[in-house]
Design an enzyme around this catalytic site. Structure first.
Site, mmCIF file in Angstrom:
data_model
loop_
_atom_site.group_PDB
_atom_site.id
_atom_site.type_symbol
_atom_site.label_atom_id
_atom_site.label_comp_id
_atom_site.label_asym_id
_atom_site.label_seq_id
_atom_site.Cartn_x
_atom_site.Cartn_y
_atom_site.Cartn_z
ATOM 1 N N GLY A 1 0.872 -1.169 0.000
ATOM 2 C CA GLY A 1 0.000 0.000 0.000
ATOM 3 C C GLY A 1 0.902 1.210 0.000
ATOM 4 N N GLU A 2 0.698 2.090 0.920
ATOM 5 C CA GLU A 2 1.544 3.276 1.033
ATOM 6 C C GLU A 2 2.018 3.362 2.482
ATOM 7 O OE1 GLU A 2 3.047 5.438 -0.991
ATOM 8 O OE2 GLU A 2 3.822 6.032 0.948
ATOM 9 N N SER A 3 3.318 3.151 2.653
ATOM 10 C CA SER A 3 3.839 3.029 4.017
ATOM 11 C C SER A 3 3.636 4.307 4.830
ATOM 12 C CB SER A 3 5.316 2.646 3.996
ATOM 13 O OG SER A 3 6.074 3.622 3.312
ATOM 14 N N CYS B 1 6.260 -5.200 0.525
ATOM 15 C CA CYS B 1 6.391 -3.870 -0.087
ATOM 16 C C CYS B 1 6.275 -2.761 0.972
ATOM 17 C CB CYS B 1 5.388 -3.726 -1.224
ATOM 18 S SG CYS B 1 5.873 -2.445 -2.391
ATOM 19 N N ARG C 1 12.999 3.357 0.157
ATOM 20 C CA ARG C 1 11.618 3.451 -0.323
ATOM 21 C C ARG C 1 11.603 3.882 -1.802
ATOM 22 N NH1 ARG C 1 8.306 8.057 0.815
ATOM 23 N NH2 ARG C 1 6.232 7.458 0.130
ATOM 24 N N ILE D 1 5.771 -3.005 -7.398
ATOM 25 C CA ILE D 1 4.964 -1.806 -7.633
ATOM 26 C C ILE D 1 5.527 -0.677 -6.770
ATOM 27 C CG2 ILE D 1 2.648 -0.792 -7.564
ATOM 28 C CD1 ILE D 1 1.562 -3.735 -7.569
ATOM 29 N N ARG D 2 6.225 0.254 -7.414
ATOM 30 C CA ARG D 2 6.916 1.327 -6.659
ATOM 31 C C ARG D 2 7.583 0.741 -5.411
ATOM 32 N NH1 ARG D 2 6.542 6.339 -7.661
ATOM 33 N NH2 ARG D 2 6.310 7.091 -5.557
ATOM 34 N N HIS E 1 4.982 -8.465 -4.360
ATOM 35 C CA HIS E 1 3.607 -8.750 -3.942
ATOM 36 C C HIS E 1 3.185 -10.170 -4.306
ATOM 37 C CE1 HIS E 1 2.302 -4.568 -3.028
ATOM 38 N NE2 HIS E 1 3.260 -4.259 -3.878
ATOM 39 N N GLU F 1 0.919 -11.867 -3.131
ATOM 40 C CA GLU F 1 -0.541 -12.015 -3.000
ATOM 41 C C GLU F 1 -1.272 -11.750 -4.310
ATOM 42 O OE1 GLU F 1 1.281 -9.609 -1.929
ATOM 43 O OE2 GLU F 1 0.284 -7.675 -2.179
HETATM 44 N N1 GLN Z 1 5.942 3.038 -2.476
HETATM 45 C C1 GLN Z 1 5.123 2.519 -1.431
HETATM 46 C C2 GLN Z 1 5.550 3.041 -0.073
HETATM 47 O O1 GLN Z 1 6.433 3.807 0.034
HETATM 48 C C3 GLN Z 1 5.099 1.012 -1.409
HETATM 49 C C4 GLN Z 1 4.422 0.488 -2.636
HETATM 50 C C5 GLN Z 1 3.684 -0.799 -2.438
HETATM 51 O O2 GLN Z 1 3.424 -1.234 -1.314
HETATM 52 N N2 GLN Z 1 3.267 -1.376 -3.523
HETATM 53 O O3 GLN Z 1 4.965 2.646 0.896
#
Ligand code: GLN
Length: 205
Positions: free
Chosen positions: A50-52, A82, A111, A140-141, A180, A182
């Site tokens: 997700g987004e940390s 991630c 990150r 993913i990023r 990921h 999952e």
């Molecule tokens: N770039 C996201 C972060 O900094 C991580 C991306 C992801 O969980 N797919 O949290």
């Protein structure tokens, strides 16, 4: 009464549903965790992608950050994917200045590390502890691990322009991947974590 071990998925933000499904697919009871009471009832925890920065902000706001740190210190098995990998790092590079982590794994994680080269990509990654077949890894990023301390086992790397980059690690009951699993239908990483949870199950008092 001895019940089946239960794995929680931290459900503040991110791909919670996909982890619940992957855990169910490997035969585990899986529940979303949104508060400290739910956290206290699980035998293992997944920190989803997700987004940390968002996950850590919500964890602080909802009073979950300290219980999460205490659970890790107490030896709860935790798997971070991630954003979850970032949260488990003792040191975060390129985080937001006010970003708080849970910590627990003696590693330096950068990150959005791959993001500067390619935003998202897939690769077949050798993961010897899961067998001969590589893992189809979706990034993913994604972060990468720049360095690990003693006691942290490197489980997988990907080749990069400046040498191999670490993308999966284990430190005792803590597991983390940049990618990921999952999302692919290959549940071997979740099965590995389920094994860690079963092995580490606290015996009832
Ligand atoms: N770039 C996201 C972060 O900094 C991580 C991306 C992801 O969980 N797919 O949290």
């Amino acid at each position: 009464m001895v019940t089946d071990p239960t794995i929680g998925v931290l459900a503040l933000q991110g791909d919670v549903r996909e982890h619940l499904a992957a855990l169910a697919a490997v035969g585990m009871r899986a529940v979303p965790v949104k508060d400290a009471a739910a956290l206290a009832g699980v035998d293992g925890l997944v920190l989803p992608g997700g987004e940390s920065t968002t996950i850590s902000m919500l964890a602080v706001r909802w009073g979950l950050m300290e219980p999460l740190r205490a659970a890790v210190r107490a030896g709860l098995p935790v798997y971070g994917s991630c954003a979850g990998m970032i949260l488990l790092a003792d040191t975060i590079l390129d985080g937001r200045p006010d970003q708080q982590g849970i910590g627990g794994i003696d590693m330096v994680v950068r990150r959005n590390a791959f993001g500067r080269q390619v935003d998202s990509f897939e690769a077949d990654v050798a993961f010897p502890s899961l067998g001969d077949d590589p893992v189809r890894a979706v990034f993913i990023r994604a972060p990468w691990v720049e360095s690990v301390g003693p006691g942290v086992e490197v489980l997988a790397t990907v080749p990069g322009a400046h040498g191999d980059r670490i993308v999966a690690v284990r430190s005792g009951p803590l597991l983390a991947t940049s990618f990921h699993p999952e999302l692919t239908g290959d549940h071997r990483v979740h099965a590995l974590f389920a094994g860690i949870v079963r092995a580490g199950r606290r015996t009832p008092a």
